[in-house]
Design a protein around this motif. Structure first.
Motif, PDB file in Angstrom:
ATOM      1  N   SER A   1      37.160 -28.271  -1.868  1.00 57.12           N
ATOM      2  CA  SER A   1      36.797 -26.881  -2.160  1.00 57.12           C
ATOM      3  C   SER A   1      36.850 -26.615  -3.657  1.00 57.12           C
ATOM      4  O   SER A   1      36.029 -25.860  -4.195  1.00 57.12           O
TER       5      SER A   1
ATOM      6  N   TRP B   1      33.631 -27.952  -5.289  1.00 55.92           N
ATOM      7  CA  TRP B   1      32.513 -27.037  -5.024  1.00 55.92           C
ATOM      8  C   TRP B   1      32.576 -25.845  -5.968  1.00 55.92           C
ATOM      9  O   TRP B   1      31.566 -25.435  -6.563  1.00 55.92           O
TER      10      TRP B   1
ATOM     11  N   MET C   1      27.677 -25.282   0.445  1.00 52.50           N
ATOM     12  CA  MET C   1      29.115 -25.354   0.707  1.00 52.50           C
ATOM     13  C   MET C   1      29.425 -24.864   2.124  1.00 52.50           C
ATOM     14  O   MET C   1      30.216 -25.476   2.852  1.00 52.50           O
TER      15      MET C   1
END
Length: 671
Positions: A344, A347, A370
């Motif tokens: 995460s 991203w 994502m």
């Protein structure tokens, strides 16, 4: 399946294996399931549970503990501490800790110091400091670990006074702190930003003879570096013998957080003569090189990391961030796509990279990727998405994101992250032209910081609502929020756009005299713009000539624009000459000067200016716009013919131009 059911199922499966499989030695694989024990003793269960805890399989360790009890084995002195290690590593599972505690008391371990210490640690890690304190108070015997665990708990929740009171009580009962205790207290001084307390504790450390202990040394260096005591850190570091990689990392990280590129690089070069830099060292170095956009040295650090085999997940993300901040977006995207596992964080970093490089549509598309990859967006990613919509001006998308945040209660907690996200939503509505929605978002922010207040003032300024901005500033002062230089910049901008000359001058004076904020070039520019819009061109020129900072193109540009508004060709020509010296390639100012001459019917000067522009082949940067139709967005650049529907676009533009011309002719005939 709930946790209790999972434990029961695991226990049943393991018991069945005990009955059906003949005795075999325990597998060398720590994650392998138990085959069978001739006698399922506590010692063998403990070995298996420990293997899973050491490997990070905490839920499985708890399942094994349940199977152990179901199998009839009695937990011993080591079993419950092992289980507590697993509970300590599980987030927000204080209920499991309480269940283990009850079982241990029934088993007769309530007075065991080793068990109680691990039980306190489990409670502290899961946010139960008050329960840990209760365990501590009920202990008949306490050792240094007991005191350290509770001190660490209070330091973790920010109750630093109680942490130090426990230190005094501990010493009063005849126990001296260990290096771990001192390291915890040093971190507490750092978190509390207590310079005096930190210095006193440093003296106590020396007096106790722990000054040469590596953990304590590094804790002291970390504390003074976080407290911005550069000279102290450098002296202590120079006096340290047998400096470890961790010590050097603290020094490099300190210079990096201060933005001192030369200091970070110099420390890095010296470090290589003593120890090999770690991936943490290179990550800190890349951080400061990204701020300074030093591409050459960043590439050298990248090469060093590759040769040393130190490109782990964190290092990979740092490299993506570095290249994006240095404007090497294509290379950043390449590194991002090469990542085998995208976290995460990665991203979010790539989204920031697109945003910082003006690729707002790519930011939105990456967010969609994502979501398709199954990642739940964090608050940082959502904030980037909101900012991208703000730049695009796509109100419908912004409303959709806001609705997502409301449905998921993302803005309800009231922490600093929620305040930052709420402020981004506020800015999005203001920039997309919906100032009423912006005010509603502002009113709903639970903990308004100075950024939230300033953003709302800026929103009013952009919309020309100067009086509303001033009213909000008064309310801000009533609530005890101290304005900063950015707040006054937004207020001066609001006064300039609304023509509030007296109020703007009073604010400028208030900023300097009452709040002791030194004016920057942006504040002077707003003041010059305010005076110029009001026709006081002479006073505006006096402000520029009397500044304590060097004037730049922006402030002369503000004066030039006012000269055009009030048709002052003499002062306009003077301001233009200053501008041409500072920004000779800026075509916009040449156009403004040409218009000033044309307004005064000075046709020769107008023609001379136009010829100069053509002779020097100056070109104005093309404008662009984003249009959304039926949920699809298209970006248009002035003069660009690469759009797939360019023929249709220019056909419609021609039709609109003809209609506009016909309307003008019709109005002229009617007149």
């Amino acid at each position: 399946m709930c946790h209790a059911a999972l434990l029961k199922a695991s226990a049943f499966a393991l018991k069945r294996r005990f009955r059906s499989i003949p005795g075999r030695p325990l597998s060398g694989n720590p994650i392998a399931e138990p085959k069978a024990f001739l006698i399922p003793s506590a010692r063998r269960w403990n070995s298996l549970i420990r293997a899973h805890v050491d490997s990070g399989h905490f839920h499985t360790a708890l399942s094994l503990f349940s199977a152990m009890r179901e199998g009839g084995a009695r937990p011993d002195h080591y079993t419950f501490p092992l289980v507590n290690r697993a509970v300590s590593s599980l987030a927000s599972r204080i209920d499991v800790g309480e269940a283990i505690h009850c079982l241990a008391i029934k088993a007769g371990f309530a007075g065991d110091v080793y068990f109680c210490n691990t039980m306190m640690e489990a409670y502290v890690r899961n946010g139960g400091v008050s329960t840990a304190r209760q365990v501590f108070d009920e202990m008949c015997l306490r050792d240094v670990v007991s005191w350290t665990s509770l001190i660490s708990g209070y330091a973790h929740v920010g109750d630093f006074d109680e942490a130090f009171d426990l230190l005094h009580r501990m010493r009063a009962e005849g126990l001296e702190p260990s290096p771990v205790t001192l390291a915890v207290l040093l971190r507490a001084c750092c978190a509390a930003e207590d310079v005096v307390g930190g210095c006193q504790l440093h003296g106590f450390v020396i007096k106790m003879g722990f000054g040469g202990h590596e953990l304590v040394q590094n804790s002291i260096l970390t504390m003074f570096s976080k407290l911005s005591r550069l000279e102290v850190v450098q002296k202590l570091f120079d006096d340290t013998q047998n400096r470890s990689v961790a010590s050097w990392n603290i020094l490099v990280s300190m210079y990096s957080s201060m933005g001192d590129v030369s200091g970070a690089i110099d420390s890095f070069e010296k470090m290589k003569t003593e120890v090999s830099p770690s991936s943490e060292t290179l990550t800190s170095l890349l951080s400061v090189l990204a701020k300074s956009e030093d591409l050459r040295l960043g590439k050298k650090a990248h090469c060093h990391a590759v040769k040393a085999g130190q490109v782990d997940a964190v290092m990979h993300a740092s490299l993506v961030d570095f290249y994006a901040k240095c404007g090497e977006l294509e290379f950043a995207v390449q590194l991002y796509e090469e990542a085998q596992t995208k976290s995460s964080t990665l991203w979010c970093i790539m989204m920031w990279g697109f945003l910082q490089n003006g690729e707002f549509l790519e930011t939105v598309r990456l967010f969609q990727r994502m979501q398709e990859a199954g990642f739940m967006p964090g608050k940082d990613a959502l904030r980037v998405l909101v900012m991208a919509c703000s730049h695009l001006g796509v109100l419908m998308w912004g409303k959709g994101i806001h609705g997502y945040l409301i449905r998921n209660n993302t803005l309800e907690a009231g922490g600093s992250d929620d305040t930052a996200l709420g402020t981004s939503v506020l800015n999005m509505y203001a920039k997309c032209g919906s100032i009423d929605f912006a005010r509603r978002c502002f009113d709903r922010i639970a903990e308004k910081d100075i950024v939230a207040w300033t953003s709302m003032v800026e929103g009013y300024a952009v919309h020309g609502l100067g009086m509303e901005a001033l009213d909000l500033f008064c309310r801000m002062k009533e609530e005890g929020v101290r304005p900063n230089s950015v707040t006054f910049l937004s207020l001066l901008s609001a006064c300039s756009h609304s023509g509030l000359l007296r109020e703007g001058c009073e604010l400028f004076d208030c900023m300097v005299t009452r709040y002791c904020i030194s004016p920057e070039i942006s504040h002077y520019t707003c003041l010059v713009d305010l005076l110029g819009r009001s026709g006081r061109l002479g006073e505006a020129l006096d402000v520029i000539t009397g500044m304590i900072v060097e004037p730049d193109g922006r402030i002369w540009g503000a004066l030039l624009a006012s000269c055009r508004t009030h048709s002052d060709s003499v002062l306009g020509n003077y301001a233009a000459k200053k501008l041409f010296d500072l920004e000779p390639d800026n075509m916009g100012y040449q156009v403004v000067l040409s218009n000033i001459f044309a307004g005064d019917q000075m046709w020769e000067e107008t023609e001379r200016t136009r010829k100069s522009m053509h002779r020097e082949e100056l070109r104005k940067k093309p404008g662009w716009s984003c249009v959304q139709v039926k949920g699809m967005s298209d970006v248009f650049v002035a003069g660009d013919k690469s759009h797939p529907r360019v023929g249709k676009i220019y056909e419609v533009l021609g039709c609109l131009a003809r209609q506009s011309e016909e309307s003008r002719e019709l109005r002229s005939r009617e007149c």
